[in-house]
Design a protein around this motif. Structure first.
Motif, PDB file in Angstrom:
ATOM      1  N   SER A   1      26.791  12.399 -17.677  1.00 20.09           N
ATOM      2  CA  SER A   1      25.424  12.071 -17.272  1.00 20.09           C
ATOM      3  C   SER A   1      24.624  11.547 -18.455  1.00 20.09           C
ATOM      4  CB  SER A   1      24.743  13.288 -16.653  1.00 20.09           C
ATOM      5  OG  SER A   1      24.444  14.224 -17.634  1.00 20.09           O
ATOM      6  N   THR A   2      24.895  12.087 -19.663  1.00 18.35           N
ATOM      7  CA  THR A   2      24.181  11.576 -20.828  1.00 18.35           C
ATOM      8  C   THR A   2      24.574  10.130 -21.111  1.00 18.35           C
ATOM      9  OG1 THR A   2      24.255  13.810 -21.698  1.00 18.35           O
ATOM     10  CG2 THR A   2      23.565  12.104 -23.199  1.00 18.35           C
TER      11      THR A   2
ATOM     12  N   ARG B   1      17.847  10.922 -28.605  1.00 16.80           N
ATOM     13  CA  ARG B   1      17.259  12.206 -28.267  1.00 16.80           C
ATOM     14  C   ARG B   1      15.794  12.229 -28.697  1.00 16.80           C
ATOM     15  NH1 ARG B   1      20.246  15.321 -31.210  1.00 16.80           N
ATOM     16  NH2 ARG B   1      21.976  15.288 -29.780  1.00 16.80           N
TER      17      ARG B   1
ATOM     18  N   TYR C   1      23.535  22.531 -19.870  1.00 15.51           N
ATOM     19  CA  TYR C   1      23.765  23.238 -21.133  1.00 15.51           C
ATOM     20  C   TYR C   1      23.397  24.707 -20.999  1.00 15.51           C
ATOM     21  CZ  TYR C   1      21.617  25.310 -25.210  1.00 15.51           C
ATOM     22  OH  TYR C   1      21.188  26.196 -26.129  1.00 15.51           O
TER      23      TYR C   1
ATOM     24  N   LEU D   1      28.065  16.932 -18.293  1.00 11.04           N
ATOM     25  CA  LEU D   1      26.973  16.709 -19.245  1.00 11.04           C
ATOM     26  C   LEU D   1      27.208  15.428 -20.035  1.00 11.04           C
ATOM     27  CD1 LEU D   1      24.486  17.865 -20.599  1.00 11.04           C
ATOM     28  CD2 LEU D   1      25.926  19.357 -21.920  1.00 11.04           C
ATOM     29  N   THR D   2      28.441  15.260 -20.548  1.00  6.45           N
ATOM     30  CA  THR D   2      28.772  14.049 -21.287  1.00  6.45           C
ATOM     31  C   THR D   2      28.586  12.822 -20.406  1.00  6.45           C
ATOM     32  OG1 THR D   2      30.488  15.389 -22.295  1.00  6.45           O
ATOM     33  CG2 THR D   2      30.522  13.054 -22.782  1.00  6.45           C
TER      34      THR D   2
ATOM     35  N   ASP E   1      16.143  21.445 -25.833  1.00  5.22           N
ATOM     36  CA  ASP E   1      16.785  20.139 -25.739  1.00  5.22           C
ATOM     37  C   ASP E   1      17.453  19.699 -27.036  1.00  5.22           C
ATOM     38  OD1 ASP E   1      14.495  19.796 -27.068  1.00  5.22           O
ATOM     39  OD2 ASP E   1      13.500  18.536 -25.607  1.00  5.22           O
TER      40      ASP E   1
ATOM     41  N   SER F   1      20.553  17.480 -18.143  1.00  7.66           N
ATOM     42  CA  SER F   1      21.258  17.817 -19.379  1.00  7.66           C
ATOM     43  C   SER F   1      20.931  19.242 -19.815  1.00  7.66           C
ATOM     44  CB  SER F   1      20.933  16.812 -20.478  1.00  7.66           C
ATOM     45  OG  SER F   1      19.568  16.825 -20.755  1.00  7.66           O
ATOM     46  N   TYR F   2      19.622  19.620 -19.812  1.00  9.27           N
ATOM     47  CA  TYR F   2      19.370  20.967 -20.334  1.00  9.27           C
ATOM     48  C   TYR F   2      19.812  22.038 -19.350  1.00  9.27           C
ATOM     49  CZ  TYR F   2      14.887  21.806 -17.865  1.00  9.27           C
ATOM     50  OH  TYR F   2      13.931  22.025 -16.936  1.00  9.27           O
TER      51      TYR F   2
ATOM     52  N   ILE G   1      21.372  21.300 -26.993  1.00  7.30           N
ATOM     53  CA  ILE G   1      22.331  20.696 -26.061  1.00  7.30           C
ATOM     54  C   ILE G   1      23.463  20.030 -26.829  1.00  7.30           C
ATOM     55  CG2 ILE G   1      22.629  18.921 -24.305  1.00  7.30           C
ATOM     56  CD1 ILE G   1      19.712  19.245 -23.626  1.00  7.30           C
TER      57      ILE G   1
END
Lengths: 270, 194
Positions: free
Chosen positions: B29-30, A252, B55, B26-27, A67, B51-52, A70
Motif C-alpha cells: 500500500s505504501t 514521509r 503497523y 503495508l509495503t 507514523d 499504514s499506521y 512504521i
C-alpha cells in the motif's frame, strides 16, 4: 516519601529487575503502572478509577499510530529479503576480485561491503555475523593478521547504525520528536568519513607492514570487463534499494506535513 | 499441562504469523501511495491511515508470538549463568508480580477504551473518508487477551522447569540466514540470539 525519592526508588528497582533477567518490556510496563497508580492515587478512589489506566491505553495507542515507527517493520522486512537473497556474499566476492591490486585487498573489500550494507540495513549484528562467516575465513586463509582481520569486520559492522538509514536514528527521532530526515542528513557525513578513515588506516598499515595482509594467491585473475560485469550485477539490487530508501524519508516528511501541518516543528504529540 | 502449553503456543504462532502478512500489505500500500502521489500526482486518501493501522496491529499482535518463542529482550548477563531451575523460580515470581498486573491492566482498560470507540463508531480524523479507527483500538484488548494466555503458558513452563530442571523446548522458529550458514559451515558456536 517525597517525589524525587520515589523516582529514585523506581529507577533503582527497575535496574534491579532488569538485572534479574526479566523481559525489559514487561518490567517497564509493570513499573509504570504500579508507580503511576501510587502517584495518581487520590484518597477514597477505587483502584480501577485511577488515571494511570487511562494514560496506559492512551500511550499504547499513541505508539500504535506513530507514523515514524512504521518504518521499522518495513526496514526489517527489507533486511530480511536482502539477507535471503545473499547479496552480501556476491558483493564481497566481486569487490575482492576487482580490488585485488590494492594493498590489503580483502580487508578493504570487507570494509566497503560493510559500509555499503550499512546503507541498506540499520543494525549492527547481522553484518558482523555474516561478514565473520564470509570474509573472516578467507582472510585468515590468505594469511592475514588475526587482529587486523577481526578488527576490520567489527569496526565495519558498527557503521550500520551510523550510516543512514538506521533504526537507531528512527527510534531516537520518534522519542525525541525531531525530524528523521535532518538526523539522517546529519549522520551521513560522519558515517562516510568514518568509513573512509577506516579504509585509510587499513591501507596505510598494510603499506607499512605488508606481512599483515599478504596478497591472496588463489584469486582468479579475471579481466577488466569481467570484473566490471561482476560488480554491476552485485551492486544493482543494492543500488536500487539505496535509491528507494532515500526517497522514503522524504515522502514521509511530506506526508506528515500534508496531514498534520504542525508536525514538523512540534514533533510527536505524546 | 504440556498439552495446554502446546495449544497456546500454536495459537500465538498462528496469530503472529497471520499478522506478519500485514507487513507485505503495508509495503504494497505504501508503494501504491508513492506511485499515486509522485507519478500520477493524485494521492489516495486512505493510505496514511492504512499504514499506521497495519503497523499498530502488527506490533501489538506479535507480542504473544514473541513471548512464546522467548524473544523479548532480557538483560540476561546474570540470568543465563543460572541453573534452569533458578531461572524458572525467578521467572515464576516475576511473571506473577510484574507480567500479570501490567497485562491485565492492558486487557481491562483496553476493553473500556475500545468499547467506547466502538459505541460511537469512531472514525479517523486524518482524512474525510472516515476510515474506522475503533477496530484498531479494540486490538489493544485482543492483544492483551493473547498475552494473558501466553503468560499462563509461560507460568506452566516455569512449573515444569522447576520440576525437571530443564526448559521445555519452544518449537522450531524461522532461522536466520547466519544460523543456517553456521550449520552449513559446520560451526557449532553459541547461537547469535539477540
Amino acid at each position: 516519601m517525597s517525589d524525587p525519592i520515589i523516582a529514585l526508588v523506581m529507577l533503582g528497582l527497575f535496574i534491579v529487575f532488569i538485572f534479574l533477567g526479566f523481559p525489559i518490556a514487561f518490567t517497564l510496563m509493570a513499573m509504570g503502572i504500579m508507580f503511576g497508580a501510587y502517584a495518581y492515587h487520590t484518597p477514597g478512589q477505587a483502584l480501577f478509577d485511577n488515571n494511570i489506566f487511562y494514560l496506559f491505553t492512551q500511550n499504547t495507542f499513541s505508539v500504535m499510530n506513530n507514523d515514524v515507527l512504521i518504518s521499522i517493520p518495513l526496514f526489517l522486512f527489507m533486511g530480511y529479503i536482502i539477507e535471503r537473497a545473499n547479496i552480501l556474499d556476491r558483493l564481497f566476492e566481486s569487490l575482492q576480485v576487482s580490488l585485488r591490486h590494492v594493498p590489503g585487498s580483502m580487508a578493504v573489500a570487507a570494509l566497503i561491503t560493510c559500509a555499503l550494507f550499512a546503507t541498506a540495513t540499520g543494525i549492527v549484528g547481522a553484518v558482523v555475523t555474516l561478514m565473520g562467516l564470509l570474509a573472516l575465513p578467507s582472510m585468515l586463509k590468505a594469511g592475514y593478521d588475526q587482529k587486523l582481520a577481526t578488527g576490520v569486520i567489527a569496526a565495519g559492522g558498527t557503521l550500520g547504525i551510523l550510516i543512514p538509514p538506521s533504526i537507531m536514528l528512527i527510534v531516537y527521532a520518534a522519542t525525541a520528536g525531531v525530524s528523521v530526515v535532518k538526523l539522517s542528513a546529519a549522520a551521513m557525513v560522519p558515517g562516510i568519513l568514518l568509513a573512509g578513515l577506516y579504509l585509510v588506516y587499513v591501507v596505510t598499515r598494510v603499506v607499512i607492514n605488508p606481512s599483515l595482509a599478504p596478497k591472496p594467491k588463489d584469486v582468479d585473475d579475471v579481466g577488466f570487463l569481467k570484473a566490471v560485469q561482476l560488480l554491476v550485477t552485485a551492486f544493482l539490487p543494492l543500488a536500487a534499494l539505496i535509491a528507494v530508501r532515500y526517497r522514503i524519508p522524504q515522502r514521509r516528511e511530506y506526508g506528515i506535513n500534508e496531514v498534520k501541518p504542525q508536525s514538523d516543528h512540534s514533533g510527536q504529540q505524546e | 499441562m504440556i498439552k495446554f502449553i502446546r495449544t497456546v503456543d500454536y495459537l500465538s504462532e498462528t496469530i503472529g504469523k497471520t499478522f506478519g502478512w500485514t507487513v507485505l500489505v503495508l509495503t504494497a500500500s505504501t508503494c501504491y501511495e508513492v506511485f499515486r502521489r509522485y507519478v500520477m500526482n493524485d494521492p489516495t486518501d486512505w493510505a496514511f491511515d492504512m499504514s499506521y493501522m497495519l503497523y499498530g496491529a502488527l506490533f501489538l499482535m506479535s507480542g504473544a508470538y514473541t513471548l512464546s518463542k522467548g524473544g523479548h529482550v532480557r538483560g540476561d548477563f546474570m540470568y543465563r549463568k543460572w541453573q534452569p531451575r533458578t531461572q524458572a523460580k525467578v521467572d515464576f515470581v516475576l511473571y506473577l508480580l510484574f507480567f500479570f498486573p501490567g497485562v491485565l491492566a492492558l486487557v481491562f482498560s483496553g476493553f473500556f477504551y475500545g468499547a467506547d470507540a466502538m459505541r460511537i463508531q469512531e472514525v479517523s480524523v486524518n482524512s474525510p473518508v472516515g476510515v474506522p479507527v475503533w477496530p484498531l483500538k479494540m486490538i489493544i484488548f485482543v492483544a492483551g487477551i493473547t498475552l494473558v494466555l501466553q503468560g499462563l503458558a509461560e507460568l506452566c513452563r516455569c512449573i515444569l522447569c522447576i520440576q525437571n530442571n530443564e526448559w521445555l523446548d519452544r518449537g522450531d522458529d524461522v532461522v536466520e540466514l547466519e544460523t543456517a550458514l553456521q550449520q552449513q559451515f559446520g560451526k557449532s558456536e553459541e547461537g547469535h540470539k539477540a
